[in-house]
Design a protein around this motif. Structure first.
Motif, PDB file in Angstrom:
ATOM      1  N   ILE A 296       0.733  -1.331   0.094  1.00  0.00           N
ATOM      2  CA  ILE A 296       0.045  -0.039   0.113  1.00  0.00           C
ATOM      3  C   ILE A 296       0.913   1.307  -0.028  1.00  0.00           C
ATOM      4  N   PHE A 297       1.875   1.165   0.800  1.00  0.00           N
ATOM      5  CA  PHE A 297       2.864   2.386   0.910  1.00  0.00           C
ATOM      6  C   PHE A 297       3.734   2.523  -0.318  1.00  0.00           C
ATOM      7  N   LEU A 298       4.177   1.323  -0.957  1.00  0.00           N
ATOM      8  CA  LEU A 298       4.692   1.628  -2.298  1.00  0.00           C
ATOM      9  C   LEU A 298       3.981   2.159  -3.393  1.00  0.00           C
ATOM     10  N   ILE A 299       2.520   1.761  -3.505  1.00  0.00           N
ATOM     11  CA  ILE A 299       1.881   2.421  -4.377  1.00  0.00           C
ATOM     12  C   ILE A 299       1.313   3.846  -4.307  1.00  0.00           C
ATOM     13  N   ALA A 300       1.327   4.164  -2.947  1.00  0.00           N
ATOM     14  CA  ALA A 300       1.360   5.479  -2.662  1.00  0.00           C
ATOM     15  C   ALA A 300       2.571   6.345  -3.051  1.00  0.00           C
ATOM     16  N   THR A 301       3.633   5.585  -2.856  1.00  0.00           N
ATOM     17  CA  THR A 301       4.929   6.263  -3.186  1.00  0.00           C
ATOM     18  C   THR A 301       4.903   6.510  -4.664  1.00  0.00           C
ATOM     19  N   TYR A 302       4.969   5.321  -5.509  1.00  0.00           N
ATOM     20  CA  TYR A 302       5.678   5.353  -6.809  1.00  0.00           C
ATOM     21  C   TYR A 302       4.334   5.553  -7.770  1.00  0.00           C
ATOM     22  N   ALA A 303       2.884   5.414  -7.224  1.00  0.00           N
ATOM     23  CA  ALA A 303       1.803   5.788  -8.270  1.00  0.00           C
ATOM     24  C   ALA A 303       1.390   7.281  -7.919  1.00  0.00           C
ATOM     25  N   PHE A 304       1.754   7.928  -6.609  1.00  0.00           N
ATOM     26  CA  PHE A 304       1.150   9.186  -6.495  1.00  0.00           C
ATOM     27  C   PHE A 304       2.301  10.039  -5.974  1.00  0.00           C
ATOM     28  N   GLY A 305       2.988   9.843  -4.886  1.00  0.00           N
ATOM     29  CA  GLY A 305       3.946  10.733  -4.416  1.00  0.00           C
ATOM     30  C   GLY A 305       5.230  11.123  -5.394  1.00  0.00           C
ATOM     31  N   PHE A 306       5.800  10.085  -5.797  1.00  0.00           N
ATOM     32  CA  PHE A 306       6.882  10.241  -6.891  1.00  0.00           C
ATOM     33  C   PHE A 306       6.492  10.968  -8.382  1.00  0.00           C
ATOM     34  N   ASN A 307       5.457  10.418  -8.638  1.00  0.00           N
ATOM     35  CA  ASN A 307       5.024  10.810  -9.902  1.00  0.00           C
ATOM     36  C   ASN A 307       4.373  12.192  -9.918  1.00  0.00           C
ATOM     37  N   LEU A 308       3.903  12.604  -8.752  1.00  0.00           N
ATOM     38  CA  LEU A 308       3.340  14.015  -8.459  1.00  0.00           C
ATOM     39  C   LEU A 308       4.461  14.942  -8.580  1.00  0.00           C
TER      40      LEU A 308
ATOM     41  N   GLY B 142      -0.378   8.427 -20.289  1.00  0.00           N
ATOM     42  CA  GLY B 142      -1.601   7.485 -20.570  1.00  0.00           C
ATOM     43  C   GLY B 142      -1.753   7.031 -21.821  1.00  0.00           C
ATOM     44  N   TYR B 143      -1.022   7.453 -22.815  1.00  0.00           N
ATOM     45  CA  TYR B 143      -1.013   6.617 -24.114  1.00  0.00           C
ATOM     46  C   TYR B 143      -0.081   5.366 -23.959  1.00  0.00           C
ATOM     47  N   CYS B 144       1.218   5.553 -23.117  1.00  0.00           N
ATOM     48  CA  CYS B 144       1.997   4.489 -22.964  1.00  0.00           C
ATOM     49  C   CYS B 144       1.383   3.337 -22.075  1.00  0.00           C
ATOM     50  N   LEU B 145       0.775   3.794 -20.961  1.00  0.00           N
ATOM     51  CA  LEU B 145       0.286   3.020 -20.129  1.00  0.00           C
ATOM     52  C   LEU B 145      -1.284   2.133 -20.796  1.00  0.00           C
TER      53      LEU B 145
ATOM     54  N   LEU C  49      -6.349   7.291 -13.380  1.00  0.00           N
ATOM     55  CA  LEU C  49      -6.073   7.992 -11.981  1.00  0.00           C
ATOM     56  C   LEU C  49      -4.497   8.438 -11.893  1.00  0.00           C
ATOM     57  N   CYS C  50      -3.668   7.697 -12.471  1.00  0.00           N
ATOM     58  CA  CYS C  50      -2.186   8.071 -12.647  1.00  0.00           C
ATOM     59  C   CYS C  50      -1.946   9.094 -13.517  1.00  0.00           C
ATOM     60  N   MET C  51      -2.992   9.197 -14.610  1.00  0.00           N
ATOM     61  CA  MET C  51      -2.649  10.252 -15.597  1.00  0.00           C
ATOM     62  C   MET C  51      -3.119  11.592 -14.706  1.00  0.00           C
ATOM     63  N   LEU C  52      -4.087  11.542 -14.069  1.00  0.00           N
ATOM     64  CA  LEU C  52      -4.665  12.613 -13.150  1.00  0.00           C
ATOM     65  C   LEU C  52      -3.538  13.093 -12.089  1.00  0.00           C
ATOM     66  N   VAL C  53      -2.935  12.092 -11.605  1.00  0.00           N
ATOM     67  CA  VAL C  53      -1.578  12.696 -10.599  1.00  0.00           C
ATOM     68  C   VAL C  53      -0.692  13.295 -11.386  1.00  0.00           C
ATOM     69  N   VAL C  54      -0.143  12.769 -12.528  1.00  0.00           N
ATOM     70  CA  VAL C  54       0.942  13.498 -13.567  1.00  0.00           C
ATOM     71  C   VAL C  54       0.189  14.839 -13.822  1.00  0.00           C
ATOM     72  N   PHE C  55      -1.123  14.997 -14.158  1.00  0.00           N
ATOM     73  CA  PHE C  55      -1.285  16.350 -14.311  1.00  0.00           C
ATOM     74  C   PHE C  55      -1.383  17.474 -13.197  1.00  0.00           C
ATOM     75  N   LEU C  56      -1.988  16.785 -11.901  1.00  0.00           N
ATOM     76  CA  LEU C  56      -1.857  17.571 -10.723  1.00  0.00           C
ATOM     77  C   LEU C  56      -0.498  17.870 -10.303  1.00  0.00           C
ATOM     78  N   GLY C  57       0.598  17.028 -10.348  1.00  0.00           N
ATOM     79  CA  GLY C  57       1.703  17.334 -10.211  1.00  0.00           C
ATOM     80  C   GLY C  57       2.249  18.755 -10.659  1.00  0.00           C
ATOM     81  N   ALA C  58       2.022  18.960 -12.079  1.00  0.00           N
ATOM     82  CA  ALA C  58       2.402  20.047 -12.698  1.00  0.00           C
ATOM     83  C   ALA C  58       1.816  21.409 -12.255  1.00  0.00           C
ATOM     84  N   ILE C  59       0.802  21.378 -11.716  1.00  0.00           N
ATOM     85  CA  ILE C  59       0.009  22.625 -11.178  1.00  0.00           C
ATOM     86  C   ILE C  59       0.191  22.760  -9.656  1.00  0.00           C
ATOM     87  N   ALA C  60       0.662  21.619  -8.913  1.00  0.00           N
ATOM     88  CA  ALA C  60       0.676  21.673  -7.357  1.00  0.00           C
ATOM     89  C   ALA C  60       2.079  22.430  -6.940  1.00  0.00           C
ATOM     90  N   PRO C  61       1.851  23.061  -5.652  1.00  0.00           N
ATOM     91  CA  PRO C  61       2.920  23.925  -5.120  1.00  0.00           C
ATOM     92  C   PRO C  61       4.157  22.897  -4.664  1.00  0.00           C
TER      93      PRO C  61
END
Length: 467
Positions: free
Chosen positions: A146-158, A192-195, A390-402
């Protein structure tokens, strides 16, 4: 919310995680008799060993883990550490890299010992598998996933997405409100196209270009260092003077060079975090220790080569250090002292390539965790489609997040993985020590080490391989 996350982050790293990483890293170093330094020549030899047929070789597994490690953190992370923590952050990155080499050896050797063979004949594994099989703690293994998914799908990609878009701030066309949104949309669509099954040519192209870009990046750094050679003595004095500013370090200052050096070093090389073992388990080798040794090289390539290239290039250039230029601007300012307007363009290209492969590579680890949670098989097509959106959304949010939010989320989720993985490796370190002694004994006898689990006291029933 950001203030709360920062407070959690500060406590987690200063002093808890620093003590955990240091103590376990030193323990593994002493127990394995400095394996990460002592057997460095053997590690280089092992990585060049060929493999049979189409099996995953040590070199290929090394490239998978290195592709995930080498990314925006090597450029942006180092710059942030120096600008916010001081030049002394470099020393603490180097120190934790060497100590962390023993942790990387331990976790990757365990992944090899407890790996499994799939129906297609390929191997897979990682911390979740050795925690479940050796420690008989499936609940802990699930929590790690669970922590790995939170880190690599969300935290790191953000964070990766944010770092990439920040490199464009140096250009006249950059608009603080609209440009991050445009870059976020473009990046999310390509990922997303690659995934979704496309983009094989894109992935193949970047996997070929990124090693070339890594070499080019080091060469550019060497050119800048050479042309500013008069500043080299002063640079090293500054690094070591700032590194041992004990008043700042032990005064509880979470923004000290030591804290930033360890944070950014851990984010970059991931030693002991529990990510690289997922790639290490896939290798086809005659002895688990071979892949453990190879994985120490990945830590050195990441920190001692690429992170150091960024740090020395920036510091020797004499470019002013301040919080305002932390991240891409500091590196771009440094490279501009020699290459002028071409410099920032080179950094942008490097960031695009590093970021893209990191975004895709991170999800390799996520797939392994999802399979474990789904009874050791990949979830259905519909679930994966929703997850990839959902991963695509994280990538998008990362670009506009503080910036603060991106860094702190990545720090916290990665720290939680480390808190599980390192203590579990400690409990199983006796197995790794026996495997290492077995390997060295067979080497002394002039044999190519071939591992048999029974020879170190592991029953065949406990393993899926090595029987």
């Amino acid at each position: 919310m950001i203030n709360l996350l920062n407070a959690i982050d500060d406590v987690m790293y200063h002093p808890v995680l620093i003590i955990v990483m240091s103590v376990f890293g030193l323990y593994f170093t002493f127990r394995m008799r400095g394996v990460q330094i002592r057997l460095l020549p053997e590690a280089i030899r092992c990585v060049m060993e060929p493999t049979e047929g189409e099996n995953v070789s040590s070199f290929q597994a090394l490239m998978v883990s290195t592709a995930s490690r080498v990314g925006t953190g090597n450029i942006i992370g180092v710059s942030t550490a120096i600008c916010l923590g001081g030049p002394g952050a470099c020393f603490w990155m180097w120190l934790m890299c060497i100590i962390g080499g023993a942790s990387a050896f331990t976790e990757s050797t365990l992944a090899q010992i407890y790996k499994r063979r799939g129906k297609d004949g390929n191997f897979f594994g990682g911390p979740a598998y050795y925690i479940e099989q050796a420690l008989h703690a499936p609940q802990v293994a699930i929590l790690f996933c669970i922590f790995l998914i939170a880190t690599y799908a969300f935290g790191f990609n953000l964070l990766c997405s944010y770092n990439l878009q920040s490199t464009f701030a140096a250009y006249p066309f950059y608009h603080k409100e609209s440009t991050p949104i445009i870059i976020g949309v473009i990046l999310a669509v390509i990922v997303g196209y690659c995934l979704m099954g496309g983009g094989k040519r894109i992935i193949s192209l970047t996997s070929t270009i990124v090693p070339f870009m890594g070499v080019s990046y080091v060469l550019v750094a060497l050119i800048i260092i050479f042309l500013h050679f008069r500043n080299i003595p002063e640079m090293f004095v500054e690094i070591f003077t700032n590194a041992f500013d004990f008043k700042a370090i032990f005064g509880g200052v979470s923004g000290s060079c030591m804290i930033y050096g360890i944070k950014r070093g851990l984010y970059s090389n991931e030693a002991g975090v529990g990510s690289a073992p997922n790639a290490a388990a896939a290798a086809h080798v005659s002895h688990p220790v071979k892949q453990g040794l190879v994985q120490t090289l990945s830590v050195y390539i990441d920190t001692l080569l690429l992170c150091t290239a960024t740090a020395l290039m920036c510091l020797v250039s004499g470019t002013p250090i301040s919080a305002e230029v932390s991240g891409a601007p500091y590196v771009q300012n440094a490279i501009s002292t020699v290459f002028g307007e071409i410099g920032p363009i080179f950094i942008t290209i490097a960031m695009i390539l590093f970021a893209f492969t990191t975004l895709i590579g991170n999800l390799y680890y996520v797939d392994n965790a999802l399979a474990f949670l789904n009874g050791k098989k990949m979830p259905g097509k519909r679930f994966m489609q929703i997850f990839h959106i959902l991963c695509m959304l994280v990538v998008f949010l990362g670009a506009i997040a503080p910036m603060d939010a991106c860094w702190v989320l990545a720090d916290i989720t990665m720290g939680l993985m480390t808190f599980i993985n390192l203590p579990c490796c400690f409990l199983m370190s006796g197995t790794v020590s026996k495997a290492l002694k077995d390997y060295e004994c067979k080497k002394r006898e002039g044999r190519n080490p071939v591992f048999k689990a029974r020879e170190i006291g592991i029953e065949d029933s406990q393993l899926d391989c090595w029987k």
